[in-house]
Scaffold this active site. Structure first.
Site, PDB file in Angstrom:
ATOM      1  N   ASP A  12     -17.629  32.706 -40.179  1.00 51.20           N
ATOM      2  CA  ASP A  12     -17.868  31.471 -40.914  1.00 51.20           C
ATOM      3  C   ASP A  12     -18.900  31.769 -41.993  1.00 51.20           C
ATOM      4  O   ASP A  12     -19.793  32.589 -41.788  1.00 51.20           O
ATOM      5  CB  ASP A  12     -18.389  30.360 -39.998  1.00 51.20           C
ATOM      6  CG  ASP A  12     -18.511  29.040 -40.757  1.00 51.20           C
ATOM      7  OD1 ASP A  12     -17.457  28.469 -41.110  1.00 51.20           O
ATOM      8  OD2 ASP A  12     -19.633  28.606 -41.009  1.00 51.20           O
ATOM      9  N   HIS A 160     -22.465  23.410 -39.100  1.00 45.30           N
ATOM     10  CA  HIS A 160     -22.649  23.980 -40.438  1.00 45.30           C
ATOM     11  C   HIS A 160     -23.742  25.045 -40.494  1.00 45.30           C
ATOM     12  O   HIS A 160     -24.281  25.326 -41.546  1.00 45.30           O
ATOM     13  CB  HIS A 160     -22.865  22.899 -41.506  1.00 45.30           C
ATOM     14  CG  HIS A 160     -21.652  22.056 -41.701  1.00 45.30           C
ATOM     15  ND1 HIS A 160     -20.505  22.544 -42.291  1.00 45.30           N
ATOM     16  CD2 HIS A 160     -21.398  20.784 -41.351  1.00 45.30           C
ATOM     17  CE1 HIS A 160     -19.604  21.592 -42.305  1.00 45.30           C
ATOM     18  NE2 HIS A 160     -20.109  20.516 -41.742  1.00 45.30           N
ATOM     19  N   ASP A 165     -21.114  28.003 -36.044  1.00 40.62           N
ATOM     20  CA  ASP A 165     -19.734  27.640 -36.370  1.00 40.62           C
ATOM     21  C   ASP A 165     -18.761  28.779 -36.062  1.00 40.62           C
ATOM     22  O   ASP A 165     -17.639  28.532 -35.612  1.00 40.62           O
ATOM     23  CB  ASP A 165     -19.610  27.198 -37.824  1.00 40.62           C
ATOM     24  CG  ASP A 165     -20.199  25.811 -38.065  1.00 40.62           C
ATOM     25  OD1 ASP A 165     -20.644  25.161 -37.094  1.00 40.62           O
ATOM     26  OD2 ASP A 165     -20.212  25.374 -39.223  1.00 40.62           O
TER      27      ASP A 165
END
Length: 184
Positions: A12, A160, A165
């Protein structure tokens, strides 16, 4: 011919905007899907001052702080490549896995090529949203992580923060594979 063992790596990223080159890659989080304790995480110095305020609001990252405290992009990508090389020991093949993989992979690919000259993932990018859509036969609009979570009941949640994530995505990916995808 012997097939290489595949190592799925959930990745991510947090960025300053929608496209690489024009906007900076700010944070990378990654984990081995098979062992969520094998992790990589870093924050990078921005390559320019371009930023979409909404992107920065979502991530909570600051270009000023990252300009001071972030890793040089070349050093960050080298550290990521070295970590991936450790996962690829014993002739294993690494596979990029992401939730909306086209977005995350585009930044990772751009940065690997710009700063190191090649991408250790090659052209492998497995999208969790597409896998889920195929496994359950839903519409694209139903591939949001919140919709997946309703059906799969993961223990983790996204927030986030790139590493968190990546671990959340890894759990979703594993649940899709074990609960929804038939094994031969």
């Amino acid at each position: 011919m012997t097939r290489k063992k595949e190592v799925f790596v959930s990745v991510d990223v947090e960025t300053a905007g929608p496209i690489p080159g024009e906007y900076s890659l700010l944070s990378i989080g990654a984990c081995d899907v098979g062992d969520l304790t094998k992790v990589f995480s870093c924050e990078l110095k921005p390559i320019n001052r371009n930023a979409d305020p909404k992107a920065l609001e979502v991530s909570g990252l600051s270009l000023d702080k990252l300009s001071r405290d972030g890793l040089d992009p070349r050093a960050a990508m080298q550290a990521f490549a070295d970590w991936l090389a450790g996962l690829a020991e014993n002739d294993r093949s690494i596979v990029f896995v992401g939730l909306n993989a086209p977005f995350d992979w585009s930044f990772v690919n751009y940065y690997f090529h710009r700063f190191l000259g090649s991408n250790p993932f090659g052209f492998t990018a497995l999208d969790i949203k597409a896998l889920y859509m195929g496994a359950v036969g839903c519409d694209w609009a139903e591939t949001k992580s919140s919709k997946m979570a309703e059906r799969l009941a993961p223990r983790r949640k996204g927030d986030h923060q790139a590493l968190h994530d990546a671990q959340y995505q890894a759990e979703l990916f594993s649940l899709i594979r074990t609960k929804l995808v038939a094994k031969p």
